[in-house]
Design an enzyme around this catalytic site. Structure first.
Site, mmCIF file in Angstrom:
data_model
loop_
_atom_site.group_PDB
_atom_site.id
_atom_site.type_symbol
_atom_site.label_atom_id
_atom_site.label_comp_id
_atom_site.label_asym_id
_atom_site.label_seq_id
_atom_site.Cartn_x
_atom_site.Cartn_y
_atom_site.Cartn_z
ATOM 1 N N HIS A 43 18.796 99.389 80.121
ATOM 2 C CA HIS A 43 18.584 99.258 78.568
ATOM 3 C C HIS A 43 18.332 100.731 78.169
ATOM 4 C CE1 HIS A 43 16.319 98.252 74.884
ATOM 5 N NE2 HIS A 43 16.820 96.895 75.025
ATOM 6 N N LYS A 70 24.327 91.568 64.528
ATOM 7 C CA LYS A 70 24.616 92.549 63.924
ATOM 8 C C LYS A 70 25.834 92.285 63.066
ATOM 9 C CE LYS A 70 26.913 96.969 65.372
ATOM 10 N NZ LYS A 70 28.214 96.502 65.645
#
Length: 878
Positions: free
Chosen positions: A140, A545
């Site tokens: 991440h 998104k």
């Protein structure tokens, strides 16, 4: 507002005091006084005091460049310490009169409900033992905490646990306080930010550390509890080899948009996993050999070891030698191409068989109480982690496979694969998959990009099947994307089945997922290569998104429904792989509620999901917390399998269609169509600076360009830092607002009460809106955004206000999270420490942009610390 638990407050206060003493020792009373003025100003400002807000702003504005970094570090460290105290509070020992936390009693209560609903005990036990849940650990870019610090934080948590004992002597209490002081001083004097980006191998080692320090203890504890619950409810026990939850990983396998993950890296990570697994089992076997000194053994065990006076030790000695050989080979193979010797363990059966033989022999000889101790724990670990620790997934973008095949077909004089339509591609791929001759001639010399794709396929072909999970194709849009990978793997020498998994991640691809899988399952020969369920990955990040969370959530739901229907028609089992992030904007949220809100029939005993970097630490970083979260997964998947939610009413579906339609238009109207949006985004958030920070091995962008080229994680991370949280709610304000204004409030309220999918969406929306803060976002605008763009910021904050109003009207509350005072209090406590960091970050961004600082400069370091602190304070970041 309800007060947070007094013990938690005491611990937060204690840790804050100890941090203050550390800061005073290094930087003096004057500096500590300044920190305290900033904290008090923030607290007063939050309570509406103009003087407090002014004090905060002026104190921060007067800081010299040399003071910015230590101030940022002070508030960052405090937020990390508050997190530790809060995590520890979740798992602290209960007093006799206190109920167990929901996470620990959830399975017991579910089993009671299932039996009351008519489930037969033996069927229930069989279903629980057969559950197939896989948690896929991913690297991440916003997991900013260093491993060194995480270990210190874990040690602080252990001291808080020790402090929890009510019968401590004063001297013992003093010793714990001294140890805490020392650990906090160590953390303060340790640089919290790495100087360089971690490599993919570093990220994989970080994942292995979570297994070594937490999950290795948590998994057998969790299975013991599940076994006890099952026995109490049904009188039956979990099978010895039951592993309802296993782990996979993308660290070292996810090469989508990350040129640093090469075939060589994947090989290294696979070997490191084998080394780590062998090392962990060696520790277990050493302990077992010390404990299992008994002489009496079954005939089956005697057949393996002869008349040894210590038969269990003799058998374990054989296993220990093979584990040492395995570890030694893995170590050597990291630097040289060495074939494994005959003693190297290659099959999980070779690990499990001697342990099972010891277990069965002890039970047969009346020593079940010994068998059910550490030996059972080791057996459970062996069933869960196997010889390879985690199954490594490989992920690559579909365009890379198409480019490789284009180069190959061009070389063979067949034309360019990339220019063919879908029918031409499928005809070619099926022909080559059925052919017994190789596709590539021996004199073919590929380009660097194609060579890397082929080298990865060769690593997949060479690795043992149990070491690998799935080959995931990102940006998949057609059946040919799956066959292309199957052909490349065949060409690399793969002779066994491998799960090749299309990932549908944009709105259009989600809508097209059903037809693609329908086509795939209807292709001649495809089913023969399938071997097991058809796995399909649903992308939460990029669809949100692309279209906003309103439309994305509904598209994900509909795609899953359609896939369930089609696989039923084709009589093929379906495994859905959920690509969730840590944030609401990337499909995050409480796992238990999320699983129970899936479409009926979509879970069916199987569940696969990603667990993101910073959430891995919060959910699985400490053994007791990991045990709680594993319980939640187990109970939710069992419930979704045996008590699936009802299908949504036609009126609910029609309403969701309308909400999604309005939501996507509202979202894209801002993000894609507003001419000033990209310029505003780049000025108002730390988006450009995030790209420079050493936060992960993967670049923040797929390519040059606007918002569409940004990866989903930095896109969300940037908005989280400024507290506008825009990706998580934009679109809902119009969708809900129009429906409520149109008199459809009753329908929406019914949906929220009766439909788990809709309730979960609204609950997550409410949570993110409670964390959003228009006044903080406005401060960034005032300091960083040119006047011509500021009206857009004001418009976005107005939309945020509309979203809050719509949720309040729908839920019938006077303030967000009124039903969860503990969460509100937690946010309130954090705001006192977050506010100075936000103001400081805006100031740092302004100074850095004015002076173009080098990455190593104190200003850039302070900026990075502010990013880390805000991430820690808000928990789920990107």
């Amino acid at each position: 507002m309800a007060e947070i638990d007094a013990r938690l407050r005491e611990e937060v206060h204690l840790l804050g005091e100890l941090l203050g003493q550390t800061i005073r020792t290094q930087l003096g009373d004057d500096f500590l006084d300044k920190i305290e003025r900033i904290r008090k100003g923030a607290k007063a400002g939050r309570r509406g005091s103009a003087a407090g807000a002014e004090q905060l702003t002026s104190t921060l504005g007067d800081l010299g460049d040399d003071e910015l970094l230590p101030v940022a570090r002070a508030f960052n460290q405090f937020l990390n310490l508050a997190n530790i105290a809060e995590q520890q509070h979740r798992v602290r020992r209960r007093r006799p009169d206190e109920p167990e936390p929901f996470e620990l009693r959830v399975l017991d209560e579910l089993l009671e409900r299932l039996l009351a609903a008519g489930q037969k005990p033996d069927e229930l036990a069989r279903q629980l033992g057969r559950l197939d849940i896989e948690l896929v650990l991913t690297a991440h870019p916003t997991e900013v905490a260093r491993r060194t610090l995480i270990q210190k934080y874990d040690a602080i948590a252990a001291q808080l646990t020790a402090l929890d004992h009510s019968d401590l002597l004063p001297a013992e209490r003093e010793r714990i306080a001294q140890r805490l002081q020392r650990l906090i001083a160590e953390a303060w004097h340790t640089e919290e930010i790495r100087r360089s980006r971690p490599s993919p191998v570093d990220e994989a080692k970080w994942g292995f550390a979570v297994i070594e320090h937490s999950l290795w203890q948590a998994v057998p504890q969790f299975l013991r509890r599940a076994d006890r619950s099952l026995q109490a409810a049904t009188g039956l026990r979990l099978p010895l080899e039951a592993a309802p939850i296993r782990f996979a990983s993308w660290m070292g396998g996810d090469r989508d948009g990350n040129p640093n993950v090469t075939a060589r890296v994947t090989r290294e990570v696979l070997l490191l996993a084998r080394w780590m697994a062998a090392d962990l089992y060696l520790r277990d076997v050493d302990q077992l050999a010390a404990e299992l000194s008994m002489q009496q053994a079954s005939a089956e065990l005697r057949a393996q070891v002869g008349d040894s006076a210590e038969p269990y030790r003799a058998l374990l000695k054989q296993l220990r030698e093979r584990l040492r050989e395995t570890r030694s080979w893995a170590q050597q193979a990291l630097t040289a191409d060495i074939a494994p010797g005959a003693a190297v363990l290659q099959d999980n059966h070779d690990l499990l068989a001697p342990l099972q033989l010891c277990y069965q022999s002890l039970h047969a000889c009346g020593m079940g109480v010994i068998a059910d101790g550490p030996l059972l724990d080791c057996l459970r670990r062996a069933a869960t982690f196997g010889l390879f620790l985690v199954r490594l997934d490989v992920r690559q973008d579909s365009t890379r496979h198409a480019a490789a095949l284009s180069e190959i077909t061009d070389y063979l004089g067949l034309g360019r694969y990339a220019e063919w339509d879908e029918e031409q591609r499928l005809a070619f791929l099926q022909r080559e998959l059925d052919s017994r001759r190789p596709l590539l001639p021996s004199d073919y010399r590929p380009s660097a990009d194609t060579a890397e794709v082929l080298a990865t396929c060769r690593e997949v072909a060479a690795a043992p099947a149990a070491a690998l999970g799935s080959y995931v194709i990102s940006m998949a849009g057609a059946a040919s994307d799956v066959l292309a990978v199957q052909l490349l793997l065949k060409e690399a020498g793969l002779r066994r089945p491998m799960r090749v998994v299309p990932l549908f991640e944009t709105l259009a691809d989600l809508d097209n997922a059903g037809p693609v899988i329908d086509r795939l399952l209807g292709l001649p020969g495809y089913r023969v290569r399938l071997h097991g369920p058809q796995e399909v990955m649903i992308g939460y990040s990029d669809s949100a998104k692309d279209a906003g969370t309103t439309a994305a959530a509904w598209a994900q739901y509909r795609a899953q429904e359609e896939l369930v229907r089609l696989c039923g028609e084709h009589q093929v089992e379906l495994l859905l792989f959920h690509g969730r992030g840590g944030t609401v904007g990337r499909g995050g949220g409480p796992a238990h509620a999320a699983i129970l809100s899936q479409p009926p029939g979509s879970v069916a005993g199987r569940f696969r999901t990603t667990e993101q970097g910073e959430m891995i630490r919060f959910k699985f970083g400490l053994p007791d917390i990991a045990e709680q979260n594993l319980n939640l997964y187990l109970a939710a998947v069992l419930e979704a399998t045996l008590l699936p939610p009802p299908a949504p009413e036609p009126s609910w579906r029609a309403m969701m269609d309308r909400l999604a339609d309005v939501g996507v238009k509202a979202y894209r109207g801002v993000v894609r169509e507003h001419p000033q949006f990209v310029a505003y985004f780049r000025q108002a958030t730390p988006e450009q600076e995030l790209g420079r920070l050493p936060l992960g091995s993967r670049p923040a962008k797929r390519r040059e360009g606007g918002v569409e080229s940004l990866r989903a994680i930095p896109w969300i991370f940037a908005w989280t830092q400024t507290r506008l949280m825009l990706p998580a709610w934009l679109g809902w304000e119009q969708a809900l607002g129009q429906a409520l204004a149109g008199g459809e409030g009753e329908l929406l309220k019914n949906m929220r009460e009766q439909w788990p999918f809709f309730r979960t969406r609204i609950d997550m929306l409410e949570m993110v809106l409670a964390k959003a803060d228009a006044s903080i976002a406005a401060l960034y605008d005032q300091r960083l955004v040119e006047p011509a763009l500021q009206p857009l910021g004001a418009q976005l904050r107005d939309l945020l206000s509309q979203a809050c109003a719509a949720v309040l009207e729908l839920t019938g509350q006077s303030r967000l999270l009124a039903h969860s005072p503990e969460t509100l209090e937690s946010i309130s406590v954090r705001n006192t420490y977050l506010d100075p960091l936000h103001l400081l970050q805006a100031e740092l961004l302004a100074r850095c942009r004015l002076r173009q600082q080098a990455p190593e400069s104190p200003l850039e370091q302070a900026l990075l610390v502010s990013v880390a602190g805000i991430a820690a304070g808000l928990r789920n970041t990107g």
